[in-house]
Motif scaffolding. Structure first.
Motif, PDB file in Angstrom:
ATOM      1  N   SER A 107       0.839  -1.196   0.000  1.00  0.00           N
ATOM      2  CA  SER A 107       0.000   0.000   0.000  1.00  0.00           C
ATOM      3  C   SER A 107       0.872   1.244   0.000  1.00  0.00           C
ATOM      4  O   SER A 107       1.853   1.309   0.744  1.00  0.00           O
ATOM      5  CB  SER A 107      -0.910  -0.017   1.220  1.00  0.00           C
ATOM      6  OG  SER A 107      -1.964   0.882   1.028  1.00  0.00           O
ATOM      7  N   PRO A 108       0.633   2.179  -0.864  1.00  0.00           N
ATOM      8  CA  PRO A 108      -0.569   2.380  -1.653  1.00  0.00           C
ATOM      9  C   PRO A 108      -0.484   1.851  -3.080  1.00  0.00           C
ATOM     10  O   PRO A 108      -1.175   2.354  -3.964  1.00  0.00           O
ATOM     11  CB  PRO A 108      -0.695   3.900  -1.665  1.00  0.00           C
ATOM     12  CG  PRO A 108       0.731   4.361  -1.763  1.00  0.00           C
ATOM     13  CD  PRO A 108       1.506   3.367  -0.928  1.00  0.00           C
ATOM     14  N   ALA A 109       0.319   0.838  -3.346  1.00  0.00           N
ATOM     15  CA  ALA A 109       0.459   0.321  -4.708  1.00  0.00           C
ATOM     16  C   ALA A 109       0.298  -1.192  -4.718  1.00  0.00           C
ATOM     17  O   ALA A 109       0.455  -1.856  -3.696  1.00  0.00           O
ATOM     18  CB  ALA A 109       1.824   0.698  -5.279  1.00  0.00           C
ATOM     19  N   GLY A 110      -0.015  -1.705  -5.884  1.00  0.00           N
ATOM     20  CA  GLY A 110      -0.132  -3.146  -6.037  1.00  0.00           C
ATOM     21  C   GLY A 110       0.046  -3.545  -7.486  1.00  0.00           C
ATOM     22  O   GLY A 110      -0.042  -2.707  -8.392  1.00  0.00           O
ATOM     23  N   GLU A 132      -0.905  -2.476 -12.917  1.00  0.00           N
ATOM     24  CA  GLU A 132      -0.513  -1.629 -11.793  1.00  0.00           C
ATOM     25  C   GLU A 132      -1.765  -1.005 -11.183  1.00  0.00           C
ATOM     26  O   GLU A 132      -2.670  -0.579 -11.909  1.00  0.00           O
ATOM     27  CB  GLU A 132       0.430  -0.516 -12.259  1.00  0.00           C
ATOM     28  CG  GLU A 132       1.687  -1.000 -12.949  1.00  0.00           C
ATOM     29  CD  GLU A 132       2.696  -1.614 -11.996  1.00  0.00           C
ATOM     30  OE1 GLU A 132       2.675  -1.258 -10.793  1.00  0.00           O
ATOM     31  OE2 GLU A 132       3.501  -2.439 -12.448  1.00  0.00           O
ATOM     32  N   PHE A 133      -1.804  -0.937  -9.854  1.00  0.00           N
ATOM     33  CA  PHE A 133      -2.937  -0.374  -9.122  1.00  0.00           C
ATOM     34  C   PHE A 133      -2.425   0.569  -8.046  1.00  0.00           C
ATOM     35  O   PHE A 133      -1.320   0.391  -7.539  1.00  0.00           O
ATOM     36  CB  PHE A 133      -3.728  -1.495  -8.439  1.00  0.00           C
ATOM     37  CG  PHE A 133      -4.301  -2.493  -9.409  1.00  0.00           C
ATOM     38  CD1 PHE A 133      -5.577  -2.344  -9.911  1.00  0.00           C
ATOM     39  CD2 PHE A 133      -3.547  -3.578  -9.816  1.00  0.00           C
ATOM     40  CE1 PHE A 133      -6.099  -3.262 -10.814  1.00  0.00           C
ATOM     41  CE2 PHE A 133      -4.056  -4.499 -10.719  1.00  0.00           C
ATOM     42  CZ  PHE A 133      -5.342  -4.343 -11.219  1.00  0.00           C
ATOM     43  N   ILE A 134      -3.249   1.567  -7.705  1.00  0.00           N
ATOM     44  CA  ILE A 134      -2.928   2.440  -6.581  1.00  0.00           C
ATOM     45  C   ILE A 134      -4.173   2.587  -5.705  1.00  0.00           C
ATOM     46  O   ILE A 134      -5.303   2.460  -6.178  1.00  0.00           O
ATOM     47  CB  ILE A 134      -2.388   3.816  -7.008  1.00  0.00           C
ATOM     48  CG1 ILE A 134      -3.366   4.557  -7.906  1.00  0.00           C
ATOM     49  CG2 ILE A 134      -1.039   3.696  -7.668  1.00  0.00           C
ATOM     50  CD1 ILE A 134      -2.943   5.983  -8.213  1.00  0.00           C
ATOM     51  N   TYR A 142      -7.176   0.865 -11.047  1.00  0.00           N
ATOM     52  CA  TYR A 142      -6.254   0.417 -12.092  1.00  0.00           C
ATOM     53  C   TYR A 142      -5.580   1.642 -12.687  1.00  0.00           C
ATOM     54  O   TYR A 142      -6.224   2.670 -12.902  1.00  0.00           O
ATOM     55  CB  TYR A 142      -7.036  -0.338 -13.173  1.00  0.00           C
ATOM     56  CG  TYR A 142      -6.236  -0.678 -14.393  1.00  0.00           C
ATOM     57  CD1 TYR A 142      -5.388  -1.776 -14.400  1.00  0.00           C
ATOM     58  CD2 TYR A 142      -6.328   0.082 -15.543  1.00  0.00           C
ATOM     59  CE1 TYR A 142      -4.642  -2.102 -15.525  1.00  0.00           C
ATOM     60  CE2 TYR A 142      -5.599  -0.229 -16.676  1.00  0.00           C
ATOM     61  CZ  TYR A 142      -4.754  -1.321 -16.667  1.00  0.00           C
ATOM     62  OH  TYR A 142      -4.023  -1.633 -17.781  1.00  0.00           O
ATOM     63  N   THR A 143      -4.282   1.547 -12.946  1.00  0.00           N
ATOM     64  CA  THR A 143      -3.596   2.658 -13.601  1.00  0.00           C
ATOM     65  C   THR A 143      -3.169   2.276 -15.018  1.00  0.00           C
ATOM     66  O   THR A 143      -3.637   2.844 -15.993  1.00  0.00           O
ATOM     67  CB  THR A 143      -2.372   3.136 -12.792  1.00  0.00           C
ATOM     68  OG1 THR A 143      -1.458   2.053 -12.611  1.00  0.00           O
ATOM     69  CG2 THR A 143      -2.793   3.713 -11.454  1.00  0.00           C
TER      70      THR A 143
END
Length: 173
Positions: A107-110, A132-134, A142-143
């Motif tokens: 967190s804050p990324a995945g 990539e997710f935030i 989703y980014t």
């Protein structure tokens, strides 16, 4: 212009309520029903608690053509003007299954690496991506993703379509 609302009650009721969720999530070796799995996210009753849960719900949204949900769960800074209407253009493949390869969260990324299997008139293929997710304001978004060549099953592996047959006796024909 899309209203970014969850699937309507009427749309949900057209989905077989006891059907296994397209995302393939299981509990005690049994597939979870759509309405108790990704359906709760699509209806706005729950938020995804992990990047993997969001990835699974986004796959199910593609299966059910819930393009508003896909836009809603895509970080606005990465949309590049894409709309639900844009997503609805073009032919939909016959989605077969989702294979999660790896998932991580700091967190804050995945990140989630997956293969989303589908069939077209040309045969079967997969979208192989590391997404990539935030985590922003209490929601995973989703980014972007990096695309890879799909890893087709070996002849004697179980087919990706869920038939239970070997790949060579099923979709590889």
């Amino acid at each position: 212009m899309a209203d970014n609302s969850p699937l309507s009650y009427q749309q949900i009721m057209t989905i077989n309520q006891s059907a296994p969720c397209p995302c393939g999530k299981q509990e005690n070796s049994k597939p979870l029903p759509y309405l108790t799995c990704c359906g709760k996210l699509h209806q706005g009753e729950h938020k995804a608690q992990t990047p993997e849960a969001l990835m699974r719900s986004r796959y199910s949204a593609f299966v059910y053509q819930d393009y508003d949900y896909l836009i809603l769960t895509h970080h606005p800074s990465y949309l590049n003007g894409m709309t639900a209407s844009d997503l609805s253009q073009g032919g939909e493949p016959d989605w077969l299954s989702l294979q999660i390869i790896s998932s991580s969260m700091t967190s804050p990324a995945g990140q989630v690496e997956f293969q989303a299997w589908y069939r077209t008139e040309d045969g079967i293929d997969a979208i192989h991506e590391r997404s990539e997710f935030i985590f922003v304001d209490g929601s995973w978004l989703y980014t972007q993703g990096e695309q890879f060549e799909a890893d087709l099953p070996k002849r004697n592996q179980v087919c990706v379509c869920g038939s239970g047959k070997k790949f060579k006796q099923c979709c590889s024909r």
